[in-house]
Design an enzyme around this catalytic site. Structure first.
Site, short mmCIF file in Angstrom:
data_model
loop_
_atom_site.label_atom_id
_atom_site.label_comp_id
_atom_site.label_asym_id
_atom_site.label_seq_id
_atom_site.Cartn_x
_atom_site.Cartn_y
_atom_site.Cartn_z
N ARG A 57 0.81 -1.22 0.00
CA ARG A 57 0.00 0.00 0.00
C ARG A 57 0.85 1.27 0.00
O ARG A 57 0.44 2.29 0.56
CB ARG A 57 -0.96 0.05 1.19
CG ARG A 57 -2.07 -0.96 1.14
CD ARG A 57 -3.22 -0.44 0.28
NE ARG A 57 -4.23 -1.48 0.10
CZ ARG A 57 -5.30 -1.61 0.89
NH1 ARG A 57 -5.52 -0.76 1.83
NH2 ARG A 57 -6.14 -2.59 0.68
N ASP A 100 -6.40 -3.54 -7.53
CA ASP A 100 -7.02 -4.08 -6.33
C ASP A 100 -7.37 -5.54 -6.56
O ASP A 100 -7.56 -5.96 -7.71
CB ASP A 100 -8.28 -3.30 -5.94
CG ASP A 100 -8.68 -3.59 -4.51
OD1 ASP A 100 -8.14 -2.95 -3.58
OD2 ASP A 100 -9.52 -4.50 -4.30
N TYR A 142 -15.14 -11.53 0.14
CA TYR A 142 -15.88 -10.34 -0.31
C TYR A 142 -17.12 -10.73 -1.12
O TYR A 142 -18.17 -10.11 -1.01
CB TYR A 142 -14.97 -9.42 -1.13
CG TYR A 142 -13.96 -8.69 -0.26
CD1 TYR A 142 -14.37 -7.64 0.54
CD2 TYR A 142 -12.63 -9.08 -0.21
CE1 TYR A 142 -13.46 -6.98 1.37
CE2 TYR A 142 -11.72 -8.44 0.60
CZ TYR A 142 -12.14 -7.39 1.39
OH TYR A 142 -11.26 -6.75 2.22
O1 CP3 Z 1 0.24 0.15 -3.07
C1 CP3 Z 1 -0.19 -1.03 -3.15
O2 CP3 Z 1 0.04 -1.89 -2.27
C2 CP3 Z 1 -0.86 -1.49 -4.43
C3 CP3 Z 1 -2.23 -1.41 -4.50
C4 CP3 Z 1 -3.18 -2.28 -3.68
C5 CP3 Z 1 -4.46 -1.79 -3.38
N1 CP3 Z 1 -5.19 -2.80 -2.85
C6 CP3 Z 1 -4.92 -0.42 -3.67
C7 CP3 Z 1 -6.03 0.13 -2.88
C8 CP3 Z 1 -3.12 -3.60 -3.25
C9 CP3 Z 1 -1.94 -4.56 -3.30
C10 CP3 Z 1 -4.40 -3.92 -2.72
C11 CP3 Z 1 -4.76 -5.26 -2.24
C12 CP3 Z 1 -5.96 -5.42 -1.43
N2 CP3 Z 1 -7.20 -4.86 -1.59
C13 CP3 Z 1 -6.05 -6.33 -0.36
C14 CP3 Z 1 -4.95 -7.24 0.10
C15 CP3 Z 1 -3.91 -6.52 0.88
C16 CP3 Z 1 -4.32 -6.07 2.25
O3 CP3 Z 1 -4.28 -4.86 2.49
O4 CP3 Z 1 -4.64 -6.92 3.09
C17 CP3 Z 1 -7.35 -6.24 0.17
C18 CP3 Z 1 -7.90 -7.00 1.36
C19 CP3 Z 1 -8.07 -5.30 -0.63
C20 CP3 Z 1 -9.49 -4.88 -0.52
C21 CP3 Z 1 -9.56 -3.42 -0.26
N3 CP3 Z 1 -9.47 -2.46 -1.25
C22 CP3 Z 1 -9.66 -2.73 0.98
C23 CP3 Z 1 -9.79 -3.42 2.34
C24 CP3 Z 1 -9.60 -1.35 0.71
C25 CP3 Z 1 -9.53 -0.20 1.70
C26 CP3 Z 1 -10.84 0.50 1.92
C27 CP3 Z 1 -10.62 1.84 2.57
O5 CP3 Z 1 -11.03 2.83 1.96
O6 CP3 Z 1 -10.02 1.90 3.65
C28 CP3 Z 1 -9.49 -1.21 -0.69
C29 CP3 Z 1 -9.37 0.06 -1.40
C30 CP3 Z 1 -8.01 0.37 -1.88
N4 CP3 Z 1 -7.20 -0.49 -2.56
C31 CP3 Z 1 -7.34 1.63 -1.76
C32 CP3 Z 1 -6.11 1.47 -2.40
C33 CP3 Z 1 -5.06 2.52 -2.60
C34 CP3 Z 1 -7.92 2.88 -1.13
C35 CP3 Z 1 -8.73 3.56 -2.17
C36 CP3 Z 1 -8.93 5.02 -1.85
O7 CP3 Z 1 -8.06 5.81 -2.19
O8 CP3 Z 1 -9.99 5.33 -1.29
#
Ligand code: CP3
Length: 347
Positions: free
Chosen positions: A28, A77, A152
Site C-alpha cells: 500500500r 485491487d 468479499y
Molecule cells: O500500493 C499497493 O500496495 C498497491 C495497491 C493495492 C491496493 N489494494 C490499492 C487500494 C493492493 C496490493 C491492494 C490489495 C488489497 N485490496 C487487499 C490485500 C492486501 C491487504 O491490504 O490486506 C485487500 C484485502 C483489498 C481490498 C480493499 N481495497 C480494501 C480493504 C480497501 C480499503 C478500503 C478503505 O477505503 O479503507 C481497498 C481500497 C483500496 N485499494 C485503496 C487502495 C489505494 C484505497 C482507495 C482510496 O483511495 O480510497
C-alpha cells in the site's frame, strides 16, 4: 522476463541471495498517504482509476519517485478481476469492496460469468507503461488469494469474522469448491496478465487466511491458492505469498507453491525462518505502528527486524501489513534511507 531487473536487490533477495543493500518496499505504498495520489485520484472512483492505464501507471510510479523504494507495486485491487469478469463490485471509500449481490447459493455460483481475456487489456497496458519507465527497478504484480477474494463475494463486503464464508467452506465444500475454482481462474488470469506484461515478481495476498485454523486452511484455502500459483508456475518471476495473522500457517502456505513467504508483524522473522526450516526467503515485517513512534523507537524496531531477517536466505524489507492512510510520507522516505544505510552483515 527480459532480464532487465534480474540484478536488482529485490529479485536477488527473492531468489535467496543476501545483498549488501537490502531491498525495501511497502505494501500500500501507493495510496492515500501521498498528497500527489489524493490530488490525482480526486473525482475518480477507485476502480475507474485502476482501469485507466495512464492514471494507474502514474499512481504506481509516485511512491518510487518520492521514497526511492526498490520496487513498485502495481496500483490495482484484488477485486479488479471480478469487476472485469462482470461482477457488480465497487470500492466504497473508507469501507472497502462492496458486492451488489452477495453469492449465497449454488445456483448463483453456477451462473458466474467467464472472464473474457480481452477485458484484461487495461491491466496489461498499465503494467507495460510502468515497466517502460521503471527500467531496472522491478514491478511487483499481485492478486488476492481465493479465500480472501471469496470472502468479499460471499459476505458482500468487508467482514470481521467471515462467518458466512467459513460456513460455506465448512458446511458445503462442493459449492465452496465451485466458487474457489472460479475465483482462482479469474484471479490467476489477472496475475498472469501482469507477469506477461512485465512484472518482475508476483505476490498473492491472503489477507484473511489468519481467520482459519491450519486444518481449515488446508481443507479449503490452500488448494485454491495453489491453483492460482499453478497458473503462473511456468513463468520465471519469483512468487511471494503473504497473509495476516498467519504465523501458524506459514508451512501450509509455502506448500501452496510460492518461493517467498511474506510475514506480518506478529512473528519475528528469525522465528518465522526457523518454522520454515531456514530455507525460504522472507519478506516483512516492520510493525506499521512504528511509523507513528518517535524516530529513535522506530530505528530500534527496524534494526531488530533487520537482525531477525538475517537468519533467512534472503530478506526483502516491508511492513507487516499495508501503509496506513494517515502515515506521514516523510517518515516512509526516512525509513527507506535508514534501511539502505545499514549494510547486511550476512551479504
Ligand atoms: O500500493 C499497493 O500496495 C498497491 C495497491 C493495492 C491496493 N489494494 C490499492 C487500494 C493492493 C496490493 C491492494 C490489495 C488489497 N485490496 C487487499 C490485500 C492486501 C491487504 O491490504 O490486506 C485487500 C484485502 C483489498 C481490498 C480493499 N481495497 C480494501 C480493504 C480497501 C480499503 C478500503 C478503505 O477505503 O479503507 C481497498 C481500497 C483500496 N485499494 C485503496 C487502495 C489505494 C484505497 C482507495 C482510496 O483511495 O480510497
Amino acid at each position: 522476463m527480459d532480464g532487465r531487473t534480474a540484478g536488482s536487490s529485490l529479485v536477488r533477495a527473492f531468489r535467496g541471495e543476501r545483498t549488501r543493500e537490502r531491498a525495501v518496499w511497502f505494501m500500500r505504498q501507493a495510496g492515500r498517504s501521498l498528497p500527489e495520489y489524493r490530488s490525482l485520484r480526486a473525482g475518480t472512483a477507485m476502480l475507474d482509476a485502476c482501469l485507466d492505464p495512464e492514471m494507474a501507471s502514474e499512481i504506481t510510479l509516485q511512491p518510487v519517485r518520492r521514497h526511492g523504494v526498490d520496487a513498485a507495486v502495481f496500483f490495482s485491487d484484488i477485486v479488479v478481476p471480478l469487476k472485469l469478469a462482470g461482477i457488480d463490485v465497487e470500492i466504497v471509500p473508507g469501507t472497502g469492496p462492496v458486492v451488489a449481490e452477495p453469492l449465497r447459493s449454488r445456483a448463483q455460483i453456477e451462473a458466474l460469468p467467464t472472464l473474457d481475456p480481452a477485458a484484461l487489456t487495461p491491466i496489461s497496458e498499465a503494467v507495460a507503461r510502468c515497466v517502460a519507465v521503471l527500467g531496472s527497478t522491478p514491478l511487483v504484480g499481485f492478486a488476492g488469494a481465493p479465500f480472501t477474494v471469496a470472502s468479499y463475494l460471499v459476505e458482500g463486503g468487508p467482514s470481521k469474522e467471515h462467518l458466512i464464508t467459513k460456513a460455506m467452506m465448512l458446511g458445503d465444500p462442493e459449492t465452496w469448491t465451485l466458487l474457489t475454482d472460479w475465483v482462482a481462474s479469474v484471479t490467476g488470469a489477472f496475475l498472469r496478465a501482469q507477469a506477461i506484461a512485465g512484472a518482475s515478481a508476483l505476490q498473492l495476498f491472503d489477507s484473511w487466511a489468519g481467520h482459519l485454523s491450519e486444518q481449515q486452511y488446508r481443507a479449503g484455502a490452500q488448494g485454491p491458492s495453489a491453483q492460482v500459483l499453478d497458473l503462473v508456475s511456468d513463468l520465471p518471476q519469483p512468487k511471494v505469498h503473504f497473509g495476516v495473522g498467519t504465523s501458524e500457517l506459514l508451512i501450509a502456505m509455502r506448500e501452496a507453491g510460492a518461493d517467498v513467504i511474506g510475514v506480518d508483524h506478529r512473528l519475528p522473522l528469525d522465528e518465522a525462518s526457523r518454522r520454515l526450516g531456514g530455507s525460504t526467503p522472507l519478506q516483512g515485517n516492520i510493525d506499521p505502528a512504528a511509523l507513528f513512534t518517535d524516530p529513535d523507537t522506530r530505528a530500534r524496531h527496524v534494526r531488530q527486524v533487520l537482525d531477525a531477517g538475517a537468519s533467512a536466505p534472503g530478506h526483502v524489507v516491508n511492513l507487516g501489513h499495508g501503509v496506513p492512510p494517515s502515515t506521514d510520507p516523510e517518515v516512509l522516505t526516512r525509513l527507506v534511507e535508514l534501511v539502505h544505510s545499514l549494510p547486511d552483515p550476512a551479504a
